[in-house]
Enzyme design. Sequence first.
Site, short mmCIF file in Angstrom:
data_model
loop_
_atom_site.label_atom_id
_atom_site.label_comp_id
_atom_site.label_asym_id
_atom_site.label_seq_id
_atom_site.Cartn_x
_atom_site.Cartn_y
_atom_site.Cartn_z
N ASP A 236 28.52 28.95 -15.71
CA ASP A 236 29.46 29.97 -15.38
C ASP A 236 30.03 30.60 -16.50
OD1 ASP A 236 30.92 30.63 -12.58
OD2 ASP A 236 32.61 30.37 -13.95
N GLU B 176 25.44 32.61 -16.58
CA GLU B 176 25.89 33.95 -15.97
C GLU B 176 26.48 34.79 -16.80
OE1 GLU B 176 28.98 35.11 -12.23
OE2 GLU B 176 29.51 33.77 -13.60
C1 GLC Z 1 31.96 33.13 -11.66
C2 GLC Z 1 31.54 32.64 -10.35
C3 GLC Z 1 32.63 32.99 -9.35
C4 GLC Z 1 34.01 32.42 -9.72
C5 GLC Z 1 34.20 32.88 -11.27
C6 GLC Z 1 35.34 32.35 -11.81
O1 GLC Z 1 31.61 34.67 -11.91
O2 GLC Z 1 30.33 32.94 -9.73
O3 GLC Z 1 32.39 32.56 -8.07
O4 GLC Z 1 34.90 33.11 -8.89
O5 GLC Z 1 32.93 32.87 -12.04
O6 GLC Z 1 34.89 30.99 -12.14
#
Ligand code: GLC
Length: 562
Positions: free
Chosen positions: A223, A283
């Site tokens: 994440d 991500e």
């Molecule tokens: C990422 C996740 C999202 C979450 C954020 C904070 O972007 O995909 O769902 O709210 O991180 O953890």
Amino acid sequence: MPAQAVPEGSRDASAGPGWWQTGVVYQIYPRSFADTNGDGVGDLAGILEHLDHLAGRPDSLGVDAIWLSPFFPSPDFDFGYDVADYVGVDPKYGSLADFERLVEGCHARGMKVVIDLVLNHSSSQHAWFQASRASRDGPYADWYIWRDSPGRSTTGARRAPNNWRSFFGGPAWTWDEARGQFYMHTFLPQQPDLNWRNPAVREALLGVVRTWLDRGVDGFRLDVFNTFFKDERLRSNPRRVGRRGLWSWQHHRYDRNQPELLDLLRELREIVDQHPGRMSVGELFDGSLAEAAPLIQPGHLVFDWSLIQVPWSAAAFRRAIETRDAVFGAERWPANVLSNHDQPRHASRLAPTAAVAASGYEGDARARVAATLLLTLRGTPFLYYGEELGLRNLRIPNAEALDPPARRANVLFPWWNRDQARGPMPWNAQPGAGFTSGRPWLPLPPDFAQRNVAAESADERSVLNTYRALLRLRRATPALERGAQELVAQDHPDALTYRRTEGDAGAFVALNFASRRVPVSVPAAPAGRTWRVVFSTADRASSEALPETTTLGPLEALVAIS
Ligand code: GLC
Ligand code: CA
């Protein structure tokens, strides 16, 4: 095309491409997949019950891996993305034994398991944060990013240490009475950012990675991994023209993408590589393609979001593909995503309102073209549960939203409602849609009586059977799984065409974005071969040979191989 056209940069060149390159990953949002105990919330046992849908049988979708959104103990301020224990299973989802059974069930079907690690921040209820806020000189004092206030403003309010903003609205700093200091959070105040510069934190978080590897998982989705490190001196971000107070009002130079990340990535990969065949995908949070490129590593992909916001236009998709290819080059392997738990579902996003409302083939035509694109473009496709049914967004007014940033939305903080993409998976037309015997935590889709796994399985032209056919084709066609890619120019603005090449074999993909017929020119097939149609969303004879020009039907998607 010579065999070395297979991308080298993101794999061990001697071993051939990894499953994370040739395979297809299916994202499951555990709250919403299947509920076995009637509490309205999906659980791990529910996922286990439905593995046949995904792999192992002739009529399964045929994916290679699942990625589970967080199932760890969490107070759910951000529905699992606020983790209170990185190595446990939240009782609402089951137990560690359930998780082990799930891993076994997946492996027995030849499917890998990828889990979601949220290591930028923990929950404020994590024992580490509780200890950290309790004492300025205890063992956990430096596990989060704490700072004194530099003083009071003219109104008497405590000034924050710098100008950083929270992505979920408001300042990135919250005053903690217990400790008498501010702590930093990129997201909600209930999601304090961990201090990755502290070697003890680094060791603990890498220990989490080791624990899950030992438990048999095959990979990690990391994440917001480019926010782990912040500027050591916590300098304020330079301003940028825009509305004061908004995230985009500043250049995020100091609160993400710090150079230390590359070294961490190397260390992480060393740990992961001790177990052959494991992968990771990071991500990229609010970053550019240029920032994404150096983060793609052997065994490590990056979600760069090139495709997830592209509007329904052949030219726009072409531009997005060209731009990414230019930045990544032939050696970096992309990840392709059209939907996930943070964005609107693409069957709604890409289609006009009338088509979204329609439940028949007309309404699904764009979803089928999009599926063809996603499953034939160079890169690893990541599917989001329900997209294989053509699931639409739920309509939930912001005032009723459960998604925390949607509840905080205001004029200065325009935010979309992520509940719309997180609804229950419809399995059949029974009350509860086969998802639950109780009251689902989010409403069922209004068209679930027609749009569900059972009904679509029985319908040859459904979105579900389109996905199944494309996945079968992909598995049988090395050029689609791993081939080099080349866009093919067309005179007509509504046609998007490209070819994929692997060794002597090729594939040609032609997509019509318009609701009328569109002529396309077909490139020459490799010497001595012809293009034969192996897939079409229109009524085209299979194995039809393609001449130099052909006409695509309205919203037709076609694949030919040579
Ligand atoms: C990422 C996740 C999202 C979450 C954020 C904070 O972007 O995909 O769902 O709210 O991180 O953890
Ligand atoms: Ca349940």
